[in-house]
Design an enzyme around this catalytic site. Structure first.
Site, short mmCIF file in Angstrom:
data_model
loop_
_atom_site.label_atom_id
_atom_site.label_comp_id
_atom_site.label_asym_id
_atom_site.label_seq_id
_atom_site.Cartn_x
_atom_site.Cartn_y
_atom_site.Cartn_z
N ASP A 263 1.95 -16.44 19.25
CA ASP A 263 1.64 -15.09 19.75
C ASP A 263 0.56 -15.08 20.83
OD1 ASP A 263 3.47 -13.58 18.39
OD2 ASP A 263 2.13 -12.98 16.77
N GLY A 307 9.45 -14.63 24.29
CA GLY A 307 8.59 -15.07 25.38
C GLY A 307 7.45 -15.95 24.94
N LYS A 308 7.66 -16.78 23.92
CA LYS A 308 6.57 -17.59 23.38
C LYS A 308 6.73 -19.08 23.68
CE LYS A 308 6.11 -14.38 19.45
NZ LYS A 308 6.20 -14.24 17.98
N VAL A 309 7.98 -19.56 23.67
CA VAL A 309 8.24 -21.00 23.75
C VAL A 309 9.36 -21.26 24.73
CG1 VAL A 309 9.02 -23.03 22.45
CG2 VAL A 309 7.48 -21.40 21.37
#
Length: 353
Positions: A263, A307-309
């Site tokens: 996050d 949209g984190k990894v």
């Protein structure tokens, strides 16, 4: 916090007679077996690719690495493995459960041990002997209560204010440098090498008992008391992500630590850092099944939708972590990319350091 001696000391000593010996990744070279596993299929090939990705993280001069630990692998024999990653500059920050850091590593840092269960008697019997069980591993409850007391004692020495878990764990590391009984403690080594440790659910551990006692005693005396600021945890870890730029995640298990570190990308964007990179590299070792749609079982590819990894360099390894982490870590240790890595010392970012 009752130090009352358990009944039937002879039976207790019998059950607590075989100490868990933590694996030493420096004592064997896993490169040949990992190379062979890369040519196989199923989980073997997954582990081979995951090991490649971790080695790429270490070789990437711009990549900062976050070790993420959930579950009980520290009690199960991986404690020295994680310590070696810190000792050899193979990770730059840690996000973990309170149990991994407090009940397991700090616990052994104070001189206590985990034990292999030769048998699993009725758990009510274990309770009568003050023995706690983690699957096939035993902990002496009386020794664990010493951790509660020690956390209370540390809290009593600190100014009454809000602390992130990182700041309080740093004080635990400081305590071990002066009073510890084990050189290879993750908490102690992280303090010495300026590697910050975050526990987003810090009080879900023996730390919780000691801190509650600290607060209750202070309230009764009409004195101020310290608190743990979970928002500061999130802010500080996001600050590290912003400063780091390129990042890689080495994740054992899932749960709160996994989501917490992922996050940081979204939080950075909310703070106006629209150029914050997603985590470029990610490896997760877990046995969680995705079919229930929850229980920390979301895949790394699913995290990409948030949209984190990045999906380019990610690998899920569906395996019990104590059976594969020694291979991955030994391979990376002996390939030696860590020898030329720049030391980040992220703990020095914060005013208390």
């Amino acid at each position: 916090m009752n130090d009352q001696s358990p009944i039937n000391d002879t039976r207790k000593a019998e059950l607590l007679s075989t100490v868990v010996e933590h694996v030493d990744i420096t004592s064997f070279d896993a490169r040949p077996i990992v190379d062979a596993m890369k040519k196989m299929s199923f989980t073997s090939r997954d582990l081979g690719r995951a090991t490649d990705i971790y080695n790429q993280m270490l070789a990437d001069k711009d990549c900062s690495i976050v070790l993420v630990i959930a579950g009980s692998t520290s009690a199960g024999g991986c404690m020295d493995l994680y310590a070696e990653l810190v000792r050899n500059n193979m990770v730059d920050a840690i996000v973990a459960t309170g149990a991994s850091i407090v009940d397991m590593d700090f616990f052994e840092g104070l001189g206590h041990k985990h034990y292999q269960a030769k048998e699993i008697p009725d758990d009510d019997t274990l309770r009568s002997l003050y023995i706690d069980r983690i699957y096939d591993t035993y902990i002496d409850e009386v020794a664990l209560q010493n951790v509660d007391h020690t956390i209370f004692e540390i809290a009593e020495t600190l100014p009454a204010k809000a602390y992130s878990s990182r700041a309080f764990i740093r004080e635990m590391g400081r305590y071990l440098t002066q009073n510890g009984a084990k050189d290879n403690s993750l908490v102690k080594l992280a303090f010495e090498h300026d590697v910050p440790i975050f526990c987003p659910a810090f009080t879900d551990s023996s730390a919780g008992f000691g801190l509650v006692k600290h607060q209750v005693d202070a309230m009764k005396a009409g004195k101020p008391y310290l608190t743990i600021d979970s928002i500061a945890d999130f802010r500080e870890l996001t600050d590290i992500k912003i400063k780091a730029g390129t990042t890689g995640l080495l994740m054992i298990g899932g749960g709160v630590p996994k989501n917490f570190v992922q996050d940081t990308v979204v939080c950075a964007e909310i703070l106006g850092h629209d150029d914050c990179e997603v985590h470029k590299y990610a490896v997760q070792i877990t046995v969680a099944d995705v079919r229930d749609g929850a229980c920390s079982s979301s895949t790394l590819q699913e995290a990409a939708s948030w949209g984190k990894v990045s999906t380019a360099l990610e690998q899920m390894v569906y395996a019990e972590a104590t059976s594969v982490m020694p291979l991955l870590a030994s391979d990376a240790y002996h390939r030696g990319h860590w020898k030329t890595r720049e030391k980040r010392s992220f703990a020095k970012m914060f005013a208390d350091d």
